[in-house]
Design a protein around this motif. Structure first.
Motif, short mmCIF file in Angstrom:
data_model
loop_
_atom_site.label_atom_id
_atom_site.label_comp_id
_atom_site.label_asym_id
_atom_site.label_seq_id
_atom_site.Cartn_x
_atom_site.Cartn_y
_atom_site.Cartn_z
N HIS A 52 0.80 -0.87 -0.04
CA HIS A 52 0.23 0.00 0.28
C HIS A 52 0.66 1.48 0.10
CE1 HIS A 52 -2.71 -2.97 1.80
NE2 HIS A 52 -3.34 -2.09 0.49
N ASN A 53 0.27 2.56 -1.02
CA ASN A 53 1.62 3.60 -0.67
C ASN A 53 0.82 4.79 0.67
OD1 ASN A 53 2.16 2.97 -3.65
ND2 ASN A 53 0.48 2.74 -4.57
N ASN A 54 -0.54 4.86 0.40
CA ASN A 54 -0.70 5.84 1.17
C ASN A 54 -1.07 4.73 3.07
OD1 ASN A 54 -1.69 8.57 2.69
ND2 ASN A 54 -3.59 7.81 1.79
N ILE A 55 -0.07 5.06 3.85
CA ILE A 55 -0.37 4.26 5.09
C ILE A 55 -0.13 5.33 6.60
CG2 ILE A 55 0.61 2.99 6.74
CD1 ILE A 55 2.47 1.44 4.40
N CYS A 56 -1.55 5.11 7.28
CA CYS A 56 -1.99 5.66 8.15
C CYS A 56 -1.98 5.04 9.58
CB CYS A 56 -3.61 6.45 8.14
SG CYS A 56 -4.17 7.41 9.60
N ILE A 57 -1.33 5.44 10.27
CA ILE A 57 -0.53 4.46 11.72
C ILE A 57 -2.00 5.17 12.87
CG2 ILE A 57 0.73 3.73 13.11
CD1 ILE A 57 2.66 3.90 11.43
N THR A 58 -2.43 4.89 13.37
CA THR A 58 -3.03 5.70 14.80
C THR A 58 -3.21 4.85 15.53
OG1 THR A 58 -5.40 7.07 15.02
CG2 THR A 58 -5.63 4.86 13.95
N SER A 59 -4.55 4.86 16.81
CA SER A 59 -4.37 4.53 18.23
C SER A 59 -6.36 4.51 18.68
CB SER A 59 -2.88 4.78 19.08
OG SER A 59 -3.31 5.66 19.36
N HIS A 60 -6.22 4.30 19.97
CA HIS A 60 -7.16 4.96 20.11
C HIS A 60 -7.47 6.03 21.17
CE1 HIS A 60 -5.79 4.42 24.41
NE2 HIS A 60 -5.00 3.01 24.24
N VAL A 61 -8.96 6.36 21.03
CA VAL A 61 -9.50 7.85 22.01
C VAL A 61 -8.65 7.64 23.37
CG1 VAL A 61 -11.26 8.01 20.61
CG2 VAL A 61 -11.17 6.74 22.26
N ASN A 62 -8.77 9.34 23.68
CA ASN A 62 -7.43 9.02 24.88
C ASN A 62 -6.42 8.14 24.44
OD1 ASN A 62 -9.80 10.68 25.82
ND2 ASN A 62 -11.24 8.72 26.43
N PRO A 63 -5.44 8.88 23.94
CA PRO A 63 -3.82 7.48 23.80
C PRO A 63 -3.31 7.52 25.05
CG PRO A 63 -3.97 10.08 23.08
CD PRO A 63 -5.72 9.50 23.45
N ASP A 64 -2.14 6.60 25.53
CA ASP A 64 -1.56 6.75 26.44
C ASP A 64 0.20 6.14 26.37
OD1 ASP A 64 -1.79 4.12 25.21
OD2 ASP A 64 -3.16 3.46 27.35
N GLY A 65 0.79 6.09 27.01
CA GLY A 65 1.45 5.50 26.80
C GLY A 65 1.85 4.62 26.29
N ASP A 66 1.16 3.23 26.25
CA ASP A 66 1.19 2.51 25.03
C ASP A 66 1.58 2.82 23.63
OD1 ASP A 66 1.94 -0.82 23.84
OD2 ASP A 66 0.78 -1.05 24.65
N SER A 67 0.30 3.37 23.78
CA SER A 67 -0.07 3.55 22.17
C SER A 67 0.49 4.87 21.56
CB SER A 67 -1.98 4.24 22.33
OG SER A 67 -1.92 4.84 23.04
#
Length: 325
Positions: A19-34
């Motif tokens: 894939h060409n267009n890659i988005c990396i994200t996590s959960h709402v209210n982020p913490d240290g692990d995310s």
């Protein structure tokens, strides 16, 4: 690593390469692990010249994580109308992914990487390992399999993810594998003293004020086995702080010697309560959270209640009480 697990990780690598267009994200209210996992994977892929990489976290990043190298590379929003590949890190279900609904719906392909046993397997590829201490551990495995050189900045982010989700290596999700990975990260020259000061010894006066206000609401029930406290929007206003600064409270009340289950109810809006749950020994709080469509781990979980704070308190206490029967 089992053959099946290695094959799944290789599928992840193939999808990233395709894939060409890659988005990396996590959960709402982020913490240290995310945040640590997003940064580690994002910086590693950028370093190795992988296509168009966007690190996207819409919610406010906790203040004690702003020291992380590369933190300014994380975007709060994007003008992209479409995502080819979304990599969701540390996110138990699709509804908790911290990007807009329209952007999520535009996504062609989702890789779901997580360590929560309650994960709903919402991805096209699901790398779920409840035996891992943190999502940071799983990201480390992927980077090693990709033969990506882990530099000091990437190692710092991975260390933060692992340290915060293991309670600074105090929780029983800390394994020999956890210590082995952390040992390798330390060998790369990360400054653990600097990291630990920022994570655990730099509490703001506003955060301290919120802790004190919340402790005024503390109740001990069932002969001291249950501790419950409240954070209201009024408290946040008085202390000039945000809901992200309330994370300290639940660990503080769980550490009372008699307590088995700790619960903090955080008022985020009219009739919206974020609930944090922790346990020490024998109560599985993920089952309590699951009763309200939440989830997490046996000893650390959360959910959302759509009610006033007093009604929410009554509802959650009823479920906690059932867990002791």
């Amino acid at each position: 690593m089992s053959d099946d697990r290695k094959m799944l990780l290789e599928e992840v690598i193939s999808a990233i390469n395709f894939h060409n267009n890659i988005c990396i994200t996590s959960h709402v209210n982020p913490d240290g692990d995310s945040i640590g996992s997003v940064l580690a994977l994002g910086m590693a892929l950028k370093k190795n010249r992988y296509k168009n990489i966007t690190m996207l976290v819409s919610d406010e990043i906790p203040k004690n994580l702003l020291f992380l190298p590369g933190i300014d590379q994380i975007q709060k929003e994007t003008h992209a109308k479409k995502i080819d590949l979304l990599i969701a890190l540390d996110c138990g279900d699709k509804n908790r992914i911290g990007i807009s609904k329209s952007l999520l719906e535009s996504t062609d392909y989702i890789i779901n990487i997580d360590h929560h046993i309650t994960n709903t397997n919402f991805g096209n590829i699901n790398i779920i390992n409840p035996d891992a201490s943190s999502t940071g551990e799983i990201v480390y495995e992927i980077l090693k399999l990709m033969n990506i050189d882990i530099d000091k900045d990437i190692a710092t982010s991975l260390y933060v993810g692992i340290s915060t989700d293991t309670g600074s290596f105090r929780y029983d999700n800390t394994t020999s594998s956890t210590h082995a990975i952390v040992s390798r990260l330390l060998d790369l020259g990360i400054n653990s003293n600097y990291i630990n000061i920022n994570l655990y010894q730099s509490r703001s006066i506003e955060k301290t004020c919120l802790l004190i206000k919340s402790l005024d609401t503390l109740e001990l029930l069932k002969s001291g086995k249950i501790a419950i406290a409240i954070v209201t929007r009024e408290m946040l206003e008085i202390c000039n702080t945000t809901i992200n600064e309330a994370d300290l409270i639940i660990d503080f009340i769980r550490d009372i010697d008699s307590v088995e289950v700790a619960c903090v109810l955080k008022e985020t809006d009219n009739n919206t309560i974020k609930v944090g749950l922790r346990s020490k020994n024998y109560i599985d709080v993920s089952l309590i959270a699951k009763s309200f469509n939440g989830g997490g781990h046996a000893k650390a979980s959360g959910c959302t209640l759509y009610s006033g704070i007093e009604e929410g308190k009554k509802l959650i206490l009823e479920e906690i009480d059932k867990a002791f029967r």
